[in-house]
Design an enzyme around this catalytic site. Structure first.
Site, mmCIF file in Angstrom:
data_model
loop_
_atom_site.group_PDB
_atom_site.id
_atom_site.type_symbol
_atom_site.label_atom_id
_atom_site.label_comp_id
_atom_site.label_asym_id
_atom_site.label_seq_id
_atom_site.Cartn_x
_atom_site.Cartn_y
_atom_site.Cartn_z
ATOM 1 N N ARG A 247 3.216 0.818 -1.922
ATOM 2 C CA ARG A 247 3.626 2.126 -1.426
ATOM 3 C C ARG A 247 2.691 3.166 -2.028
ATOM 4 N NH1 ARG A 247 5.653 -0.412 1.825
ATOM 5 N NH2 ARG A 247 7.823 -0.483 2.550
ATOM 6 N N GLU A 276 1.949 10.246 3.196
ATOM 7 C CA GLU A 276 1.671 9.336 4.313
ATOM 8 C C GLU A 276 2.454 9.805 5.534
ATOM 9 O OE1 GLU A 276 2.656 4.705 5.232
ATOM 10 O OE2 GLU A 276 1.544 5.073 3.372
ATOM 11 N N HIS A 293 -1.732 2.040 7.002
ATOM 12 C CA HIS A 293 -0.537 1.210 6.797
ATOM 13 C C HIS A 293 -0.402 0.166 7.920
ATOM 14 C CE1 HIS A 293 3.598 1.401 4.609
ATOM 15 N NE2 HIS A 293 3.248 0.151 4.874
#
Length: 340
Positions: A247, A276, A293
């Site tokens: 993360r 993000e 991602h």
């Protein structure tokens, strides 16, 4: 007792039949609650997936079990939910107290993502070590010039934070290429054959200065938030490469940018960022190798197949009243200790 099972992952005809067989007398509803990677619609292999109706709120009130990731806000309507099986390895959106009914079991897709994400990590690492991103930039300028000395996985020390499915597979790849692999876990454990050392996270500060590569494969939990802060980034070996597929908020973004700008680190390969999505104009864009991602999800067809296999096995266990695989501990966000 009859069970109602809501399947929100896109499935093929073979997967649908396997789920029907595992469900026995249970009733299945197939709904479209998860998106496929853009740019692949109508192309093989995704053209093999069967169409499904859109997911609606009434489906949640009906379900005793949900297979697949859904909007957490809609789970408030799932009053009869006994079990939720995510199609992701990370489950932090579903850990909020009171989100799932009391007594409901949460399981994740640990075991499905190691192949895809570890290969993505290796690709990023080789790109950085061999300066391929610099050569790609030079190609855009039609510039024929050396970018200088390069590094190698062979003979390097690779520190893997998180020794689960993803970290384990990445460790195996690096070990096979001649690296010295050190694993870091939350709790002590025996050293697997793909690692040279394994330590608890309490030793992290001592291990960081030894590593040529620091690979973050940890899930997002309160304990991992900010784990690689400014002090720990400064402890990293000069010229080291940082990889993060866990993360974004595990790493202090500003401290990382400062270390990259100062030339203290040799590079960073990030599939996750904080914030993000990374906004336009952020200095991290020009300092790191970044993918949006995409190392997991359904970007590799084999991952989709593996998730489907986990769904089928756990559904059979659920219907038989047997213990489920990959049960999540709501307190830690990790798989329960001792769970199959």
């Amino acid at each position: 007792m009859k069970k109602n099972i809501l399947v929100t992952m896109p499935v093929s005809a073979a997967q649908r039949e396997a789920l029907r067989s595992a469900a026995g007398e249970g009733e299945l509803r197939f709904r479209l609650g998860e998106e496929l990677p853009s740019g692949r619609g109508g192309q093989l292999p995704f053209s093999d997936l069967l169409p499904a109706e859109p997911l609606v709120e009434q489906d949640f009130a009906w379900a005793n079990a949900i297979l697949g990731n859904v909007d957490p806000g809609l789970l408030r309507a799932a009053k009869n939910l006994e079990w939720m099986q995510t199609s992701s390895a990370g489950v932090e959106p579903y850990l909020l107290p009171g989100l799932l009914p009391e007594g409901a079991v949460l399981t994740n897709a640990t075991g499905a993502y190691g192949l895809a994400i570890s290969e993505h990590m290796l690709g990023m690492l080789l790109c950085l070590l061999k300066k391929l991103e610099l050569y790609r930039d030079a190609q855009g300028r039609e510039e024929w010039a050396s970018q200088g000395m390069v590094g190698s996985v062979y003979g390097s020390t690779v520190l893997v934070l998180g020794m689960g499915d993803i970290g384990g597979d990445f460790g195996r790849l690096c070990k096979a290429m001649g690296a010295y692999v050190i694993g870091v876990r939350r709790t002590p454990a025996l050293c697997p054959d793909y690692a040279d050392e394994v330590h608890s996270s309490a030793k992290l500060d001592e291990l960081l200065p030894r590593a040529d590569v620091v690979a973050v494969t940890l899930p997002g939990t309160p304990a991992t938030r900010g784990l690689l802060d400014r002090d720990r980034i400064n402890r990293m070996k000069p010229g080291a490469v940082l990889l993060n597929v866990g993360r974004g908020y595990i790493v202090d973004t500003q401290a990382l940018c400062d270390a990259l700008e100062a030339g203290r680190l040799g590079g960073a390969g990030l599939d996750v960022t904080d914030p993000e999505p990374l906004p336009p104009g952020h200095r991290l864009w020009r300092l790191a190798l970044i993918t949006p991602h995409v190392s997991g999800g359904y970007h590799l067809w084999e991952t989709h197949q593996r998730i489907g296999n986990i769904f089928v096995e756990n559904l059979g266990r659920f219907m038989a009243g047997e213990p489920l695989k990959n049960q999540v501990d709501f307190r830690t966000g990790y798989r329960r200790a001792g769970n199959i």
